[in-house]
Write a protein that holds these residues in place. Structure first.
Motif, PDB file in Angstrom:
ATOM      1  N   VAL A   1      -1.936   1.717  -9.521  1.00 58.17           N
ATOM      2  CA  VAL A   1      -2.721   0.535  -9.168  1.00 58.17           C
ATOM      3  C   VAL A   1      -3.043   0.609  -7.680  1.00 58.17           C
ATOM      4  CG1 VAL A   1      -2.652  -1.994  -9.043  1.00 58.17           C
ATOM      5  CG2 VAL A   1      -1.535  -0.833 -10.934  1.00 58.17           C
ATOM      6  N   SER A   2      -4.208   0.154  -7.278  1.00 57.07           N
ATOM      7  CA  SER A   2      -4.561   0.119  -5.851  1.00 57.07           C
ATOM      8  C   SER A   2      -3.623  -0.825  -5.115  1.00 57.07           C
ATOM      9  CB  SER A   2      -5.998  -0.359  -5.669  1.00 57.07           C
ATOM     10  OG  SER A   2      -6.893   0.544  -6.269  1.00 57.07           O
ATOM     11  N   ILE A   3      -3.272  -0.452  -3.887  1.00 58.04           N
ATOM     12  CA  ILE A   3      -2.361  -1.268  -3.072  1.00 58.04           C
ATOM     13  C   ILE A   3      -3.040  -1.566  -1.741  1.00 58.04           C
ATOM     14  CG2 ILE A   3      -0.145  -1.356  -1.888  1.00 58.04           C
ATOM     15  CD1 ILE A   3       1.002   0.453  -4.020  1.00 58.04           C
ATOM     16  N   LEU A   4      -3.100  -2.851  -1.391  1.00 54.45           N
ATOM     17  CA  LEU A   4      -3.573  -3.296  -0.079  1.00 54.45           C
ATOM     18  C   LEU A   4      -2.345  -3.685   0.698  1.00 54.45           C
ATOM     19  CD1 LEU A   4      -5.778  -4.178   1.930  1.00 54.45           C
ATOM     20  CD2 LEU A   4      -5.712  -6.421   0.826  1.00 54.45           C
ATOM     21  N   MET A   5      -2.121  -2.994   1.816  1.00 55.19           N
ATOM     22  CA  MET A   5      -0.896  -3.200   2.570  1.00 55.19           C
ATOM     23  C   MET A   5      -1.206  -3.622   3.999  1.00 55.19           C
ATOM     24  SD  MET A   5       2.175  -0.505   2.883  1.00 55.19           S
ATOM     25  CE  MET A   5       2.404  -0.582   1.120  1.00 55.19           C
ATOM     26  N   ALA A   6      -0.474  -4.616   4.473  1.00 58.17           N
ATOM     27  CA  ALA A   6      -0.596  -5.081   5.855  1.00 58.17           C
ATOM     28  C   ALA A   6       0.770  -4.958   6.510  1.00 58.17           C
ATOM     29  CB  ALA A   6      -1.081  -6.520   5.906  1.00 58.17           C
ATOM     30  N   HIS A   7       0.749  -4.611   7.769  1.00 64.32           N
ATOM     31  CA  HIS A   7       2.018  -4.446   8.500  1.00 64.32           C
ATOM     32  C   HIS A   7       2.047  -5.405   9.652  1.00 64.32           C
ATOM     33  CE1 HIS A   7       5.510  -2.601  10.254  1.00 64.32           C
ATOM     34  NE2 HIS A   7       4.851  -2.365  11.367  1.00 64.32           N
TER      35      HIS A   7
END
Length: 61
Positions: free
Chosen positions: A55-61
């Motif tokens: 699944v596509s993952i949108l990640m913010a740090h």
């Protein structure tokens, strides 16, 4: 929303399993690192999710 118990599974495994069950197209999550020692002993949910996700993952740090 429901509570999901992981049992002995990794957090990344539980999140990805729930995404598959709900036919999710995208997982949105925060990502942060731990010390190298902690990564080595406990693993890394972020790294595991990125390397095994279908699944596509949108990640913010």
């Amino acid at each position: 929303m429901s509570i999901v118990h992981s049992g002995n599974r990794d957090v990344s495994e539980v999140v990805l399993d729930q995404a598959r069950r709900s036919s999710a197209d995208l997982i949105v999550t925060g990502g942060y690192g731990h010390s190298r020692t902690r990564q080595w002993t406990a693993g890394g949910a972020t790294r595991n999710a990125l390397s095994t996700s279908g699944v596509s993952i949108l990640m913010a740090h």
